[in-house]
Design an enzyme around this catalytic site. Structure first.
Site, mmCIF file in Angstrom:
data_model
loop_
_atom_site.group_PDB
_atom_site.id
_atom_site.type_symbol
_atom_site.label_atom_id
_atom_site.label_comp_id
_atom_site.label_asym_id
_atom_site.label_seq_id
_atom_site.Cartn_x
_atom_site.Cartn_y
_atom_site.Cartn_z
ATOM 1 N N PHE A 127 -5.077 -6.569 -8.006
ATOM 2 C CA PHE A 127 -4.477 -5.901 -6.860
ATOM 3 C C PHE A 127 -5.437 -6.111 -5.696
ATOM 4 C CE2 PHE A 127 -3.391 -2.460 -4.014
ATOM 5 C CZ PHE A 127 -2.004 -2.562 -3.998
ATOM 6 N N ASP A 203 -10.218 -0.946 -13.354
ATOM 7 C CA ASP A 203 -9.162 -0.355 -12.520
ATOM 8 C C ASP A 203 -7.961 -0.119 -13.433
ATOM 9 O OD1 ASP A 203 -7.038 0.231 -10.898
ATOM 10 O OD2 ASP A 203 -7.429 -1.353 -9.438
ATOM 11 N N TYR A 228 -0.759 8.375 -8.085
ATOM 12 C CA TYR A 228 0.628 8.389 -7.610
ATOM 13 C C TYR A 228 1.567 7.441 -8.334
ATOM 14 C CZ TYR A 228 -1.055 4.543 -4.517
ATOM 15 O OH TYR A 228 -1.612 3.413 -4.010
ATOM 16 N N LYS A 229 1.075 6.748 -9.332
ATOM 17 C CA LYS A 229 1.950 5.853 -10.094
ATOM 18 C C LYS A 229 2.357 6.561 -11.385
ATOM 19 C CE LYS A 229 -0.537 1.835 -8.211
ATOM 20 N NZ LYS A 229 0.482 1.129 -7.416
ATOM 21 N N ARG A 377 9.798 -7.001 -10.040
ATOM 22 C CA ARG A 377 8.941 -6.210 -10.914
ATOM 23 C C ARG A 377 9.680 -4.943 -11.332
ATOM 24 N NH1 ARG A 377 3.143 -3.615 -9.252
ATOM 25 N NH2 ARG A 377 4.528 -2.501 -7.851
#
Lengths: 418, 418
Positions: A127, A203, A228-229, A377
């Site tokens: 990312f 990560d 938040y995921k 995705r």
């Protein structure tokens, strides 16, 4: 293999031991939400909890809430809950700041622990913020370090990577790649890095909360994760940071704000780092966002991660089978691993018209996202995704292709956030 | 001088042009809240706005809210509103992270702009996080810099300070001191620093929102400020950062996360800083806390800062007169400036039993706070503090002293957060 039917998927839902968890989320039945790997949906418990935090704690109890409602400890109390999800000790995780800021802290601390080694090893398809943070720190420190990209899977096999030479200070990797969905063997990579004298920073933004993560058993040195995921903590929820116990005294992070001081409310002149994980804190935490995060973490803690992983694998298995049966002929190919043991909780399909196809899907309330140049995705979050959702997603995708719906001009327009 | 009466203060309320603003806050009439310089109270508009953000934006619109509700721009749209309060251009302020993190960013950037100067000049009685952040960065950069403390008022007079020698890279000061309430002459200090070749960083946590701040006219290079005090943005609300236009391209901050990238959603491999103030952003902003902050900023923007300052001076004047008339005999002395032109929006009284006295006051719902070793701190926030509040505070304080109420054991107990 016999083609799957809607009936088959309904039966899978009936026998799903996580079925009732979906009721804990505010998700309209007409939405198929496959983007929880970007923003988790709203837990039903969150509005009432925030209402109390806003009206009672802030509104009525005012400044006293730092004591009365223990706001001051939230970064550590939420951290201790979250620790259970990621195989950490309750004293090894703090919730604070953003993933990016937390990465910066632990990278700076880790480089200090390896002053004679000047290479940071990472993967090119991280990312991007991970690479950006490395670059920002390197630049700030005078560009004495080298950023080296490698194929991270090469680090899974003992002795097979020439990348792990004795110049490597830190190996910074995503546990699950945000595009490809490739899940790395954290224990193997960490152990190979350790043998080479390098420290690891993981990560876990795309793994923690979606599958078992065992930072302790893997021997991970540092980790960060996202609120938040898969933790459903709300948009831009604070992140979290893990520092293995043995590094907590030695690894000093540079963002030494008052919440990381040994005695923040003594207002001493000089900085003295707190003992333990609290020294990862910097400024005053955003309490409302922290409280929303706590609700999400509490919800995730109810469910054994093994059950989550089993369901995730099953959801992906049926999606892949349906893709082969019904989507391959429309030009889709699978870009994420087919082997569930090396795949996160997402599937990526490749299609040259991926962008407008995803916009058309979203218009039909089947919500995934697009990653340039050609990746659709789909996240399968077992806490609220049903097997019939998978059926519906494929049905809609077929319709979009058969009717060439994606070719309408509105679906080609670029949005600010994709 | 004729002693003030309750009647006098009621009359002052009747002619107060900001009187109606108090109705915009959720403040129980039985509370005298003199701690808005620590945590601003809840605006009445905030719960409904957050309810919409939670239920509609997060709950229903999900990931699409980044576009549909322009979450992605909140750091800059709130920043542009806030800019008006502090004399900045709409393209010079961003809301993000905490005060501490923002200080770290601009200090690192400022030191880079003065590579041949190795002194950071600040004041010893800064809010401690300011000094801690300096110390953390210095340590990270190898302790090549020198931290020098000075009496900041010596910097107000041209040529009178030997502190501003040619080793000084950065002058980092609080516009209003958090304990003493001393307001510095920002324009004079900045101009003297400028002439000496030093850059200025202003911490406006205890001034912005309470009195006119003019970063532009003062020539300030960098500034940071707080969202949760005078801006009433909620507990731990994000802070804000100001970078004068002329430094935005040259001063690169080290926390180069994806939100500060020129094209965050292009997911490029290498960091390219955004043009303008957006390059101060790092990670994903905490949206719920940002939205609460926006309500507070909107509220403050309704009222001319000059009116706020005039009322603040008037509130302080009557509090000081009542202190002289009724409190001096109980051993209180005034520790903040009596001259309104050099005093922020707070009054500090010194008393050797300050801690238990403040606890007793709080038990009577007159809420100020205590700063070690002997300071009772009272913030006068003109948006919601009435003149009769001042009367009541003094009345209760007199009672607490006359009845020796403060000497009960419960009021001597130390709290985690003071």
């Amino acid at each position: 293999m016999v083609p799957l039917t809607a009936d088959d998927l309904e039966k899978l839902d009936q026998s799903d031991r996580l079925r009732s968890v979906r009721d804990q989320f505010e998700l309209s039945p007409d939405v198929v939400y496959l983007d929880g790997n970007s923003l988790g949906p709203l837990p039903k418990a969150t509005p009432a909890r925030l209402e109390k935090a806003i009206r009672q704690e802030w509104g009525k109890d005012l400044i006293n809430s730092w004591n009365k409602h223990n706001w001051v400890s939230l970064p550590l109390t939420i951290g201790a809950k979250l620790a259970k999800l990621v195989g950490a000790g309750p004293d090894e995780v703090a919730c604070c700041d953003s993933v990016s800021v937390n990465l910066y802290k632990v990278l700076s601390a880790a480089l200090e622990l390896r002053p004679d080694r000047m290479t940071i090893l990472t993967e090119e398809s991280n990312f991007p913020t991970d690479t950006y943070i490395i670059q920002g720190l390197m630049r700030q420190l005078g560009n004495h370090h080298t950023l080296r990209f490698c194929d991270p899977t090469s680090l899974e096999h003992p002795g097979s990577s020439h990348q792990l030479d004795d110049s490597v200070a830190v190996v910074l990797l995503s546990h699950v790649n945000y595009v490809s969905g490739r899940l790395l063997d954290m224990a193997a990579v960490t152990s190979n890095a350790y043998r080479a004298g390098a420290l690891t920073i993981w990560d876990t933004a795309h793994s923690a909360g979606a599958l078992p993560v065992d930072l302790g058993a893997s021997g991970a040195d540092f980790a960060v994760g996202c609120g938040y995921k898969y933790l459903n903590g709300g948009p831009g929820a604070p992140g979290w940071v893990y520092v293995a116990r043995q590094h907590q005294a030695g690894a000093q992070q540079p963002l030494s704000g008052w919440f990381g001081h040994a005695a923040p409310f003594d207002f001493e002149r000089n900085f003295r780092p707190a003992e333990g994980i609290r020294n990862q804190l910097c400024g005053t935490p955003p309490i409302l966002s922290m409280i929303a995060l706590e609700v999400g973490v509490d919800l995730a803690c109810q469910v054994p991660m093994k059950h989550v992983r089993d369901k995730s694998n099953a959801l992906i298995r049926v999606f892949l089978q349906l893709t082969d049966e019904r989507l391959a002929s429309h030009g889709f190919s699978v870009a994420s691993p087919r082997d569930p043991s090396i795949c996160g909780s997402q599937v990526c399909l490749r299609h040259s018209n991926g962008y407008p196809i995803m916009q058309a899907l979203v218009a039909h309330k089947v919500i995934g996202d697009f990653r340039s140049p050609d990746i659709l995705r789909f996240g399968f979050c077992p806490l609220y995704t049903c097997f019939v959702d998978v059926w519906r997603a494929v049905e809609v995708l077929c319709d979009v292709m058969v009717n060439k719906e994606w070719d309408q001009p509105e679906f080609h327009k670029k949005k600010a956030v994709t």
